[in-house]
Enzyme design. Sequence first.
Site, PDB file in Angstrom:
ATOM      1  N   ASP A   1       4.305   1.760  -8.755  1.00  0.00           N
ATOM      2  CA  ASP A   1       3.166   0.922  -9.144  1.00  0.00           C
ATOM      3  C   ASP A   1       2.597   1.512 -10.428  1.00  0.00           C
ATOM      4  O   ASP A   1       2.935   2.640 -10.825  1.00  0.00           O
ATOM      5  CB  ASP A   1       2.132   0.859  -8.003  1.00  0.00           C
ATOM      6  CG  ASP A   1       1.220  -0.364  -8.135  1.00  0.00           C
ATOM      7  OD1 ASP A   1       1.260  -1.038  -9.186  1.00  0.00           O
ATOM      8  OD2 ASP A   1       0.455  -0.638  -7.182  1.00  0.00           O
TER       9      ASP A   1
ATOM     10  N   GLY B   1      -3.773  -8.518  -5.624  1.00  0.00           N
ATOM     11  CA  GLY B   1      -5.181  -8.854  -5.405  1.00  0.00           C
ATOM     12  C   GLY B   1      -5.499  -9.317  -3.991  1.00  0.00           C
ATOM     13  O   GLY B   1      -6.512  -9.981  -3.766  1.00  0.00           O
TER      14      GLY B   1
ATOM     15  N   CYS C   1       7.409   5.301  21.123  1.00  0.00           N
ATOM     16  CA  CYS C   1       8.083   5.504  19.848  1.00  0.00           C
ATOM     17  C   CYS C   1       8.479   6.980  19.753  1.00  0.00           C
ATOM     18  O   CYS C   1       7.930   7.823  20.469  1.00  0.00           O
ATOM     19  CB  CYS C   1       7.178   5.078  18.692  1.00  0.00           C
ATOM     20  SG  CYS C   1       5.966   6.314  18.211  1.00  0.00           S
TER      21      CYS C   1
ATOM     22  N   CYS D   1       5.432   9.366  19.554  1.00  0.00           N
ATOM     23  CA  CYS D   1       4.540   9.504  20.710  1.00  0.00           C
ATOM     24  C   CYS D   1       5.256  10.048  21.941  1.00  0.00           C
ATOM     25  O   CYS D   1       4.639  10.703  22.777  1.00  0.00           O
ATOM     26  CB  CYS D   1       3.930   8.154  21.080  1.00  0.00           C
ATOM     27  SG  CYS D   1       2.846   7.488  19.817  1.00  0.00           S
TER      28      CYS D   1
HETATM   29  N1  GUN Z   1      -1.582  -2.598  -5.012  1.00  0.00           N
HETATM   30  C1  GUN Z   1      -2.308  -3.390  -4.191  1.00  0.00           C
HETATM   31  N2  GUN Z   1      -2.688  -4.521  -4.829  1.00  0.00           N
HETATM   32  C2  GUN Z   1      -2.209  -4.446  -6.075  1.00  0.00           C
HETATM   33  C3  GUN Z   1      -2.260  -5.330  -7.215  1.00  0.00           C
HETATM   34  O1  GUN Z   1      -2.862  -6.403  -7.191  1.00  0.00           O
HETATM   35  N3  GUN Z   1      -1.603  -4.909  -8.340  1.00  0.00           N
HETATM   36  C4  GUN Z   1      -0.932  -3.716  -8.389  1.00  0.00           C
HETATM   37  N4  GUN Z   1      -0.295  -3.383  -9.504  1.00  0.00           N
HETATM   38  N5  GUN Z   1      -0.876  -2.884  -7.341  1.00  0.00           N
HETATM   39  C5  GUN Z   1      -1.499  -3.249  -6.203  1.00  0.00           C
HETATM   40 ZN    ZN Z   2       3.937   5.642  19.142  1.00  0.00          ZN
END
Ligand code: GUN
Ligand code: ZN
Length: 652
Positions: free
Chosen positions: A88, A190, A275, A278
């Site tokens: 990101d 968003g 799991c 756990c």
């Molecule tokens: N991570 C969570 N939401 C967003 C977003 O709207 N844009 C980016 N780049 N990363 C995110």
């Molecule tokens: Zn678990």
Amino acid sequence: MFELIRRDGLARTGKLSTPHGILETPALLPVVNPKLSTVPPRELYDIFGFKAIITNSYIIRSDEKLKERALNEGLHQMLDYPSVIMTDSGTFQSHMYGEVEVKNEDIVNFQREIGSDIGTVLDIFTEPEWSEDKTSHAVDVTIDRTGEAAKLKGDMLLAGVVQGSIYQNLRENCAKRMALLDVDVHPIGGVVPLMEQYRFSDLVNVIISSKKGLDPSRPVHLFGAGHPMVFALAALLGCDMFDSASYAKFARTDRFMFPEGTAGLQDMKGLHCNCPACSGHSYDEITKMKPAERTALIARHNLWASKCEIERVKRAILEGDIWELAERRCRAHPALLSALRTLEKHKDFLEQYEPLSRDNSLLYTGIETLNRPSFLRYSKRFFSRYEYPASEALVVFEDSTGKPYHRYREGEINKISEKYDAHFMVHTPFGPVPIELDEIYPIAQSLFPDPEDMETKEYSRAQMEHMSHKHPYALTMMWDENSTLDALDMMCQETPKFDMDRARVKAVSDYQFGTGAGNAFLDGEVSIIKSKSTGKIRNVLLNGQHILSMRANDGFFTLRPEGAHILMKTFPAPKLRVVVNDDAIPFNREGKNVFCSFVEDCDKDIKLMDEIMVVDSSDNLIAIGRAMMIREEMLSFQTGIAVKVREGIKEA
Ligand code: GUN
Ligand code: ZN
């Protein structure tokens, strides 16, 4: 490049090619914090089997040591992760913690330089409470930056984020503009505030408006979605990838994630999880652990729960019951149920992606099931394609027997048909069903609870009412034993002529291929071959030639070459055709499948699982088969099967 493997409605499984191998979707990418890894990336790969992770290039670039290492060793070696790494851009940090000291150009170059498989543009995070103007401006900036990033991406795949807050027009517009850019993956951004505030109806509107504008051949990533509660619904609407830091964030506050919601340790009275994290631990033991040890355990539990749910979703898409799974999951919380109800507004859009039939039966899970596109599809086709027989009377049975209805009503039907010119329908949850359509999907392949709820009664009553204004019968009545027979005796004059087998061939053909197909298939000397053991129609011959076979599982026809020729004479091109390019013709004539890249054009009304004719540009029949995609998909995907060919046609 993204390849479609299987689609059910908007939901799909696929394969995304990246510099570090193929990522199968749907996929969950756990967030790895490069500074503080709750669960080491190596463990995510080796033990959990996650084939992709996501990390933040902005955090790496802001830390001198990490930046140096990433540039020198590369991201994969630095994180000790051998598979797909998405990065990101810092948008979220800029959004949460103020202005980020980075430019789009720099952060995109950096992601490419450190060997990210999928890098992300520095988009602008659009908040739900923003004005339309402010949002629109942010979309413009995001689009400009995406165009800029596309020129810098090199071999890295690029994620172009769809923004637009809760404004459906802006989302669709942003998606359409994104589709024109050289981008490989489309996150929907968003949406974290919507999920945090349980605004799942808004989330549905955002996903659907984005999907409407996007290029279907690119995978869609729901940014920040990491709660197993939403995977089924989001996948149903066409999201292919998910990521989240929630597994670790929730663990730090002692919260366990389950597909049915979140459970805080202090509210729990016991543990009900087997799991790998756990198992072997008791509830008491976990409460008494040191905080760091407990966080580590719960984070792993959350990862297992998420992994298991993603696998469950994938299985549902492959097996044909993603609707049932999503409907069940949406009962976990009223806010999710609201989201499920919101689908009603989008049913026309969803119906375009609805397959002709599925391997699984439609299971009614509650009144929201009535909004499923299967109901709309049946209603649309019945009212637009079905031709009523020229019978004098109509007898309507209640849906109170087993299926297929004609078998359970055989006694009544035979008794009436001996003397009177009557036709038969059943008053079902789908509305009126002509007796000869009682074997098709989803009529025969559906299960409803008993007693019926008010909403189902009301839906089917409204459909019956709609029919009552359209049908041509002189006399209609509900079946009521002797009083029906008495009424028929008094009112009917014409001689019996209803032939169930011929009626079935006609009605199924018209429903499946379009009005007119049935008459064309019956125009000549017809023989109908039935199974000795089940009594079901198997083959239809016209003038001695085998034109159609009926499938026992969904009651629809598969086409034989002679049947295809009849359809082509009945319906002008491009109806029910897929036009292939000359290079593919010899292969398709040999019975090989049609791949997307060879499709020149296609009927815009083709639905998934439709029987179709593969033709050349002069409308010569090349092969017959089943559509695995709709038109937009066939034309936009570069790889994958467009038509599963059953039989190639040798050159005459
Ligand atoms: N991570 C969570 N939401 C967003 C977003 O709207 N844009 C980016 N780049 N990363 C995110
Ligand atoms: Zn678990």
